[in-house]
Structure formats: structure tokens, C-alpha cells
Scaffold this active site. Structure first.
Site: not given
Length: 421
Positions: A123, A349, A353
Site C-alpha cells: 500500500d 496499515d 487494507d
């Protein structure tokens, strides 16, 4: 504790072997004892023939001593516990070594999966970047100003007053959201505005109804208007005309900034360039993972220009960058790679996600991850940032290699020892 008491899939192989091995060894011991007891002369003749090539030994005296001692020797030399302990001992050692480095591994299955990863997806916000974005520039109705311009003494004129209105409106919309980018915009103006019907659109932005006196509409008797603060893609899909701010969007997106737009009904009211610094060790991590033979991907909800800039800074191949991906689409992208035969690790995080962390073969939550992300992850990096990702994968591979070596030597020893006995 859960990792050390869990059972990895590879342990089931050892258990299956042990389930067959134990009765086989007992049967071999009984058969050897019966042979020595019922056909001692023939068995001694075979023993003497083999002793020429192996070693000479003194057989026990008495008709019953040899059968019992030979059978007992087979049971003693056999070591099924070696196969039973091959996996749990290695998992205990691996999880302890990881914990000392601030890497928490959820269970033995996670450790095993980590050792078989072939692709790593990152990410962007809070993972490859620091996660503390700041507004570096504001655009509104043809004017570009630094975000702190509102704190200086303002010159008279409708444009400056309009800019303050745009900043105040954006800050009011963003103040109710917990997203890092929203929090950065919310800090621009501490003075809130009355809103109604506020809602957060996942992976897109926030919207609410505002009274006309707080928008660009001057007539207070008009009904409330809809204000949206979020990605330029979402604003465009909502019918907001982005043409006036295209130059601003292109300039800052090419510099790696996230451009957030403020739309009131169908008109563009303001643009905010929000920049989040890339973590100092991000490029080294990507290069290290690449040397380990892993394919690295960047998956982000940001626009393609911003994602491309971040990928260039971190050394990720342009063809492995996927931008404007919604949270639910991240999980679908992970599934797509899995269908292609990849074993995927996802590093993230945020709450957004969590679906991808759960879908991935291995979910890795970085140090400041949300509780939801941590619960969905298989590995949690407590003390360190993404620098621990290559270390955790390398440690898992070493543990898996040790398990296989343990199983091999346990089987090899028994395959040689039992016939000799």
C-alpha cells in the site's frame, strides 16, 4: 504463545509419516523377534553373512535372549519423535527469533506461508510513505496560495475571502474523518462550519450538505448544497467540472503529491496538494526484496501520476503500479494474482487494507497499523517499519528450510538405523 502451539500444514506431513512409521517399526520389531525365536539358525546365518560387510557383534546366549534384545534394539534405535518434533521445534525457534526483532507471527501456518511468498504488494499511504501528509499548496478560482496564507494579514478583495471560505469548508468536511489526508486538511482551519448529512464514501472522500452562505451561492434562502471533498476521480464521477484546475492537478501529481478536490454541486471550489514523504528505507527494502527473487507491486487509491512518482522513488517497476484502486478492489487484485499462481504477501496499515490483508496468502501490518489491520494480518511489525519485511520473509524461509531439513534427516536416520538394528 499461539504461534508456538499452532500446527503448520507441513507438520501434518510429519504427523502422517509418524502415523505410518510407528506401527511399521513395531511390526518390524515383532517380526525380527519372531524370526530370532522361531528360526534362530537361519537368522544367525543371515546375521553372519551381513556381519562381514558391517561389523561383528556378540549375540546374546539363550534361546529367548536374542529375540527380546533384537526387538528392543529396533524399538530403541527407531526415533519417531524426531519426525514429530521436526516442525514444532523449528517454529518455536523461528517465532522466538522473530519476536526478539519486533516481528510478531500469528501462528505456524503464517510462518509457513511467509516462507513460500513469491510476490509482495505494498500500500502507499503509511506503508511506503511516512503517513504524516501535509498540505503544501492550495488552488482556488485561479489563485494558488500556500496553505498558511490564511494566517497572514489578508488583502481586501473577494478572491482572498473566497480562498478562506474554501479552506474553511474543506477543513470542516475533513475534520470528521480519521484518514491521514483528511486530518492534514482539517488542520488548515480550526474554525468549523455547520454541516448536515455528513458521510464518508469509502476510498473516495467525504461529503455533506452546507448552507448557501457557507458556499459559493450567495442567496441564504436557497436550500442546502452538497459539498464534496475527495479524490479528483470521485469528483469527476460526481459531475464536478475539473477543467479549471487541470494544470494544478498535473503539476503536483507529477511531483508525487495527492491532489484532493473540493466541489460544491457541479463546480470546482478548490484543490489541495497533499504530500507525504517516502520513507527513507523504502527503496532499499524494494531492492532487497527484488534480490530475493520476489515480484514487487504498488497498489494505491491515488491517481496514476502520483503512484508513478512514488514508484519511481522506491524503484518499483512502472508496469507493477496499479493506481485508483478502491479498498475492495485491492482484495480482488490480490485474488487475481493468486489465480495466476502467485503466493501473495500484502503490506498495509489502514482499515481500508483489511480486506486485502485477509485475502492475501500473508498479511503484514506495519508498526502504526490500525487495530482492524492488525487483526487481519498474519505478521505484525511492532518495533520497526517496512525494513523488517525482507527480514521477516527471510526468517520464515530459513525456518521452513530448517523444518524440511529436520524431516529429511529424521527420515534418513530411521531409514538407515532400523534395518541395521
Amino acid at each position: 504463545q499461539r504461534a508456538q502451539t499452532s500446527r503448520a500444514n507441513i507438520q501434518r506431513l510429519g504427523d502422517r509419516v509418524s502415523n505410518v512409521f510407528v506401527p511399521v517399526v513395531v511390526t518390524v520389531a515383532l517380526a525380527a523377534g519372531l524370526m530370532w525365536g522361531l528360526a534362530p539358525e537361519w537368522t544367525k546365518h543371515v546375521h553372519d553373512l551381513l556381519a562381514q560387510f558391517l561389523w561383528s557383534t556378540h549375540l546374546p546366549d539363550g534361546p529367548l535372549a536374542a529375540p527380546f534384545i533384537i526387538a528392543a534394539g529396533i524399538l530403541i534405535i527407531a526415533c519417531p519423535c524426531a519426525m514429530g518434533l521436526a516442525t514444532p521445534v523449528a517454529i518455536m525457534a523461528g517465532s522466538n527469533a522473530a519476536a526478539q526483532r519486533g516481528i510478531l507471527i500469528r501462528d505456524g501456518v503464517a510462518l509457513e506461508k511467509a516462507g513460500r511468498v513469491t510476490a509482495v504488494l505494498f500500500d502507499k499511504t503509511g506503508t511506503l510513505t511516512v503517513g504524516r501528509p501535509e498540505v503544501v499548496e492550495v488552488w482556488e478560482q485561479g489563485e494558488i496560495q500556500k496553505p498558511k496564507a490564511k494566517d497572514r494579514k489578508k488583502s481586501e478583495g473577494p478572491k482572498t475571502e473566497s480562498l478562506e471560505s474554501a479552506v474553511r469548508l474543506a477543513a470542516a468536511l475533513a475534520s470528521h474523518s480519521g484518514h491521514p489526508i483528511s486530518q492534514a486538511i482539517a488542520q488548515l482551519s480550526p474554525n468549523g462550519l455547520p454541516l448536515s448529512g455528513w458521510q464518508e464514501v469509502r476510498g473516495a472522500g467525504v461529503q455533506a450538505n452546507v448552507e448557501p452562505q457557507h458556499s459559493s451561492t450567495p442567496a441564504p434562502q436557497h436550500p442546502p448544497v452538497t459539498a464534496r471533498l475527495g479524490s479528483v476521480r470521485w469528483l469527476q464521477e460526481s459531475g464536478v467540472d475539473l477543467a479549471p484546475g487541470q494544470a494544478f492537478i498535473a503539476e503536483w501529481a507529477s511531483q508525487g503529491a495527492t491532489v484532493v478536490g473540493l466541489g460544491v454541486e457541479k463546480s470546482l471550489h478548490g484543490l489541495f496538494a497533499v504530500k507525504d514523504a517516502v520513507k527513507p528505507g523504502a527503496r532499499a527494502v524494494v531492492e532487497q526484496l527484488g534480490r530475493q527473487g520476489l515480484e514487487i507491486y504498488l497498489v494505491t487509491g491515488d491517481n496514476a501520476l502520483t503512484a508513478g512518482s512514488i514508484a519511481k522513488q522506491t524503484g518499483i517497476k512502472p508496469e507493477n503500479v496499479f493506481a485508483q484502486v478502491r479498498p475492495e478492489q485491492k482484495a480482488e487484485f490480490v485474488k487475481k494474482l493468486q489465480q495466476q499462481g502467485q503466493r501473495v504477501a500484502f503490506v498495509g496499515d489502514g482499515i481500508n487494507d483489511a480486506p486485502a490483508l485477509e485475502q492475501a496468502d500473508l498479511g503484514v501490518a506495519v508498526s502504526r497499523a490500525s487495530d482492524v489491520a492488525r487483526e487481519a494480518a498474519d505478521i505484525i511489525l511492532l518495533k520497526s517499519e517496512i525494513e523488517a519485511v525482507p527480514e521477516s520473509l527471510g526468517l520464515a524461509r530459513a525456518t521452513l528450510r530448517t523444518i524440511k531439513q529436520n524431516l529429511f534427516w529424521a527420515f534418513f536416520y530411521n531409514a538407515i538405523g532400523v534395518p541395521l538394528a
